[in-house]
Scaffold this active site. Structure first.
Site, PDB file in Angstrom:
ATOM      1  N   GLY B 458       0.710  -1.204  -0.019  1.00 16.66           N
ATOM      2  CA  GLY B 458       0.008  -0.182  -0.062  1.00 16.66           C
ATOM      3  C   GLY B 458       0.833   1.259   0.189  1.00 16.66           C
ATOM      4  O   GLY B 458       0.373   2.388   0.049  1.00 16.66           O
ATOM      5  N   THR B 582       4.111   9.658  -2.928  1.00 17.26           N
ATOM      6  CA  THR B 582       3.800   8.315  -2.250  1.00 17.26           C
ATOM      7  C   THR B 582       4.646   8.505  -0.923  1.00 17.26           C
ATOM      8  O   THR B 582       4.182   8.047   0.007  1.00 17.26           O
ATOM      9  CB  THR B 582       4.012   7.260  -3.061  1.00 17.26           C
ATOM     10  N   GLU B 653       8.766   3.749   8.238  1.00 17.65           N
ATOM     11  CA  GLU B 653       8.757   3.618   9.449  1.00 17.65           C
ATOM     12  C   GLU B 653       9.207   4.835  10.383  1.00 17.65           C
ATOM     13  O   GLU B 653       8.694   5.027  11.549  1.00 17.65           O
ATOM     14  CB  GLU B 653       9.313   2.336  10.013  1.00 17.65           C
TER      15      GLU B 653
END
Lengths: 323, 690
Positions: B458, B582, B653
């Site tokens: 995703g 993105t 992350e």
């Protein structure tokens, strides 16, 4: 999910007769609570009787107030100009509830009948007197953040989750009900029950009785507010909530009507707080005294002691804003 | 015509928003069967009897698999995956049966009718730092030393001019991807096909082949789209084994299994709660003399997962006396696993709040304190950083956020009944990549096709990998197709550890070079070349990390204590950004998840039962739109020549790291209440309000 049959009768009277005659039948309206319960195994009706297209979806003038058909979706009720201008606390309560998509599905008649969100009630692998009478209350000694501080019993400490119901309790609404014996009217504050030793019964409705409308009397003088305190900004049940109507003239409270949410098995009408307020000066000291009078009977659980000061502070905050 | 750096829209975007993208459970297959797991209702014990007859007689139920009837797995080494192999129950919610039926509704109904009785044993699910059975694991995830130390922390703390010694706690958290853990499985001609929601088709194949004793080539895993995973789909959980088991029991019939939201709380991994004893010693001018972090966390009795919570404290700040430790309690609880930035995410909460506490003690701006303790080299390994622009992130963030002139006094600002404050924290995440990933480039019909068994979690792999390939081949990105998410394509590493793009991208660059070397710029139809990533020798010489600075504004209602965060701003130095569109989404998502951790997320485990009682998304709160009105992510144009040929660092992350500390520091600034255990909820700040 236990299999069930599905009826879509042609009129309300047939729906009521059908459910009344079958102890395993249940009414289905918006389904925002019942369908979850079917999946979770909490509700196991053998027959669903769909009243979605049977109860009124109209809001009409009645005796200076409004009559709201049980089929009116929550989002429509919140958007109605008469509700917004004359019963702003009701509109605020509706918009504080759930999320947009859920409000589109939820109905005026069904919303006050939603069941507690107690996590133990919602999990059939844990004991719960409300789900299985006599099995015990798992919330006592467990996770109590959303549980009652008022009116609870050793059998059940669950809270009623509806926001709409708290506003209706403060607004002196009443409920029109159609049952196998005919129609009756119940003051909204008497619709829900305290748990006592029969917590499995949320309301005074008998099996087969259907809410057909909720009637609001003429709006009282003064200002209104619904304030919901919750952990996130949207889409969360109340830790505490306050519906308040306050009429102040020359610094003195002429009238007050107050109900609490998130703290009891039912929308909690704060009669004792109202008594303290009426005729008293509209000051923080009075507001605190009113909260103190009502909350003298509070019995918090380990884990939700914070609700007593929180509710006190919230009530004072709301009343200060309204005065 | 460089494609890297362009904000191209997601290639899979239209398919996803129109519903055309097929996820694992929706894989179109003929006449599928459906499964529903039955879960243990005790936290520890043995099954004494399991009654399946009521379910078996239901019209539409094909069979009920229990420990008595399940096939014996070839490998039970991984006890999390050794499902239905014996009578033992190791945690509440463990799978004790599987109902297979013609419809999902019948399967679910059947599962309700399966009834087991147990010989219960006393269970233990309570984590505390005072337990006498805490132990040191041999290593922490994935392979870090459990403890490190240099100098004498105790002596340095005793002689420090200013000392901060505090205990911080983070809650138990559950990954809640929108797409549940789901599989469609088919056993046909002695081969198993799994359409599975996974972050790595090849890692998944490897695990499942081992569990069932199959040669890897007889297991195919397909996963074109993933509706989120955050680490929970990094390795197969028991649901995949169950689906495969059901498929093998019904050859030729596809079977589908999707965990319910509630089941995911027991079966799909979670982030361990942590207890962090943090010590900082410093001189009056703010130079750290001692830094120590002792972490206590939990694992399950059947399988160890030791989160590397103290690891970021090893490299973040200079201090001559240092110590980090990890201790575990093995409890009768579900198996913890990866959740977005394991280690770094919880492990930067204690240290970054402690730095704020120290700054306050010193009367020093918290940014300035961090700048004064910026290490020249990695403090424990002594290696230089391949690039480290933390100070620039802090300075740029301060400028953008409006930090200058900040009144450091807590609890003195009020706007419309809300106390307001601001906070800052640093973030870090290792820049990794993995050897052994292969990409293949083929020329066909005038276009270039890149095949690689990567997974798009995703995050945008469908979009950024063509950008990388296009530049490596020196062709327009429109002429490049990629094929992902299938073990039919070459072996690729998991989408995890923020190393997907770096690893897969490196393989693609090498394959493109090999292709050009072999075929030049005028290839023939069908020409193809592949390449496999090797080890980066620079890893031996440099410490490689991405850095960031997180800023938060907090508002706390002076009457009710409600906490809202109207503004979050992050500035990151994370190498070369392949696709700003993105990338921004990833940073914003990470920061929002960090905000969620700060204020909301809390898996409440009831020790009497041993399970998470708030196991749905009505009760387990995550941040919703209204909680995150203004989240901004910016980045520096960082060049790092060492991390890999692309200069790419991971970004999946780092956005979550440090966010919770920044929010906690902002809440302190707003109210004067220092909340050291997450989540920060209104009941915790209420006593400090006026």
């Amino acid at each position: 999910m236990k299999p069930f049959s599905y009826d879509a009768p042609a009129d309300v009277a047939t729906a009521v007769r059908t459910v009344a005659a079958d102890p395993s039948a249940a009414f289905l309206a918006g389904g925002t609570n019942l369908l979850d319960h079917l999946k979770l195994g909490i509700a196991r009706p053998a027959r669903l009787v769909d009243v979605t297209n049977l109860t009124s979806t109209e809001i009409t003038e009645r005796d200076g107030g409004l009559s709201i058909g049980a089929g009116v979706p929550n989002s429509d009720l919140a958007a109605d100009p008469r509700v917004r201008s004359r019963y702003p606390a009701l509109a605020e309560a509706l918009l504080a509830g759930a999320s947009g998509p859920l409000r589109n599905m939820a109905t005026t008649g069904g919303n006050p009948l939603q069941r507690t969100r107690c996590v133990y009630f919602q999990d059939v692998t844990t004991p719960c007197n409300k789900r299985t009478p006599g099995s015990g209350c798992s919330a006592i000694g467990g996770y109590t953040r959303y549980h009652a501080i008022l009116g609870a019993s050793e059998h059940c400490v669950a809270t009623h989750p509806s926001d709409l119901a708290v506003a209706l309790a403060a607004l002196d609404a009443s409920v029109r009900v159609l049952g196998p014996q005919g129609e009756r009217t119940i003051p909204f504050t008497e619709l829900h029950r305290l748990p006592g030793d029969t917590p499995q019964r949320d309301t005074v409705l008998e099996h087969g009785e259907l809410i057909t409308a909720i009637d609001l009397p003429e709006p009282p003088a003064g200002r209104q507010r619904y304030r919901k305190v919750r952990d996130r900004a949207s889409y969360a049940f109340a830790l505490v909530s306050v519906a308040a109507l306050l009429d102040v003239a020359n610094g003195t409270v002429r009238d007050a009507r107050i109900a609490f949410g998130g703290v009891a098995h039912k929308p909690w009408r704060a009669w004792q707080a109202e008594d303290v307020l009426r005729g008293a000066p509209a000051t923080d000291a009075t507001f605190r005294a009113a909260a103190g009078a009502e909350l003298a009977q509070a019995r918090p659980l380990p884990g939700n002691e914070f609700k007593v000061p929180l509710l006190t502070r919230t009530l004072v905050s709301v009343l200060r804003e309204l005065s | 015509m460089t494609a890297i750096g362009k904000p191209l829209v997601r290639r899979d975007g239209t398919r996803k928003v129109t519903g055309a993208a097929t996820y694992a459970y929706e894989t179109p297959v003929g006449a599928p069967l459906f499964c529903h797991p039955v879960q243990a209702t005790v936290a520890r014990g043995r099954i004494t009897a399991i009654h399946t007859a009521d379910a078996e007689v239901l019209d539409g139920v094909l069979d009920v698999i229990t420990f008595r009837t399940a096939e014996r797995l070839a490998s039970t080494e991984d006890r999390e995956l050794a499902v239905l192999q014996d009578r033992e129950v190791a945690f509440r919610g463990q799978v004790v049966g599987l109902v297979i039926a013609r419809t999902s509704e019948i399967a679910r109904h059947g599962a309700e009718l399966v009834f087991a009785t147990y010989a219960e044993s006393a269970h233990d699910t309570e984590l505390s730092a005072d337990r006498d059975d805490l132990y040191a694991p041999e290593k922490v995830n994935p392979a870090f030393p459990t403890d490190t130390g240099t100098g004498d922390v105790d002596a340095a703390m005793a002689s420090a001019e200013v000392a901060v010694e505090r205990t911080y706690r983070t809650a138990m958290y559950h990954n809640n991807p929108l797409e549940p853990h789901a599989t469609t499985a088919l056993w046909d001609n002695d081969s198993l096909t799994l359409w599975d929601s996974t972050q790595g088709v090849h890692p998944s194949r490897k695990t499942i082949a081992k569990v069932f004793g199959l040669p890897a080539e007889r297991v195919r895993v397909v996963c074109p789209y993933v509706g989120g995973g955050f680490g929970s789909k990094g390795l197969p959980h028991v649901n995949v084994v169950l689906a495969a088991m059901a498929a093998r029991a019904h050859p030729g019939r596809p079977v589908k299994l999707a965990l319910t939201r509630q089941q995911m709380f027991a079966l799909a991994g979670y982030r361990t709660p942590t207890i962090q004893r943090m010590r900082l010693g410093a001189t009056r001018d703010g130079s750290l003399t001692a830094l120590a972090l002792d972490v206590v966390e939990q694992t399950s009795r059947i399988k160890e997962f030791a989160e590397q919570t103290a690891v970021p404290a090893r490299m973040m700040y200079a201090a001559p006396n240092r110590r980090t430790t990890h201790r575990l309690a093995a409890l009768d609880v579900p198996v913890p696993s990866w959740m977005r930035a394991p280690g770094e995410c919880p492990g930067m909460f204690g240290p970054e709040v402690a730095m704020d506490e120290l700054a306050y003690e010193l009367g020093l701006d918290p940014i300035e304190l961090r700048v004064r303790n910026e290490p020249g080299v990695d403090p424990e390994s002594g290696r230089p950083f391949s690039s480290r622009h933390l100070v620039e992130c802090l300075r740029e963030g301060a400028r953008r956020f409006g930090w200058d002139g900040r009144d450091p006094r807590p609890g003195v600002r009020r706007e419309d009944g809300w106390l307001t404050g601001t906070g800052v924290a640093a973030s870090v995440y290792p820049s990794s990549s993995r050897a052994g990933t292969t990409a293949l480039v083929r020329f066909s019909g005038g276009r270039y096709a890149v095949e690689i068994g990567a997974a798009d979690l995703g995050t945008g792999a469908w979009t950024v990998l063509p950008q990388i390939a296009a530049d490596a081949l020196d062709v327009p990105v429109e002429e490049v197709d990629v094929a992902l998410g299938d073990t039919a394509y070459p072996v690729a590493a998991v989408a995890g550890g923020s190393m997907g793009t770096a690893t897969w991208g490196s393989a693609i660059v090498e394959a493109a070079r090999a292709f050009r070397d072999k075929f030049g710029r005028d290839p023939d139809d069908g020409d193809e070349a592949d390449a496999t990533t090797g080890d980066n020798p620079a890893r031996e010489k440099y410490a490689m990390y991405a850095f960031g600075a997180q800023f938060a504004e907090a508002r706390v209602h002076a009457d009710t204590g409600e906490i809202r965060v109207p503004r979050l701003l992050g500035v990151f130095a994370a190498g070369r950004i392949v696709n700003p569109r993105t990338a921004r989404s990833q940073f914003l998502g990470g920061m929002t998840m960090g905000l969620s951790m700060a204020l909301h997320e809390d898996s409440v485990l009831d020790p009497r039962f041993g399970h998470v009682v708030n196991h749905d998304l009505a009760e387990y709160h995550i941040a919703v739109n209204a909680d995150a009105p203004d989240v901004q992510a910016h980045w520096l144009d960082e060049e790092d020549p060492h991390v890999n040929a692309l200069g790419v660092k991971g970004i999946g992350e780092i956005g979550i790291v440090g966010t919770a500390a920044a929010v906690a520091n902002a809440v302190f600034h707003a109210t004067g209440a220092r909340i050291r255990d997450l989540p920060i909820t209104l009941d915790k700040v209420l006593p400090a309000l006026p």
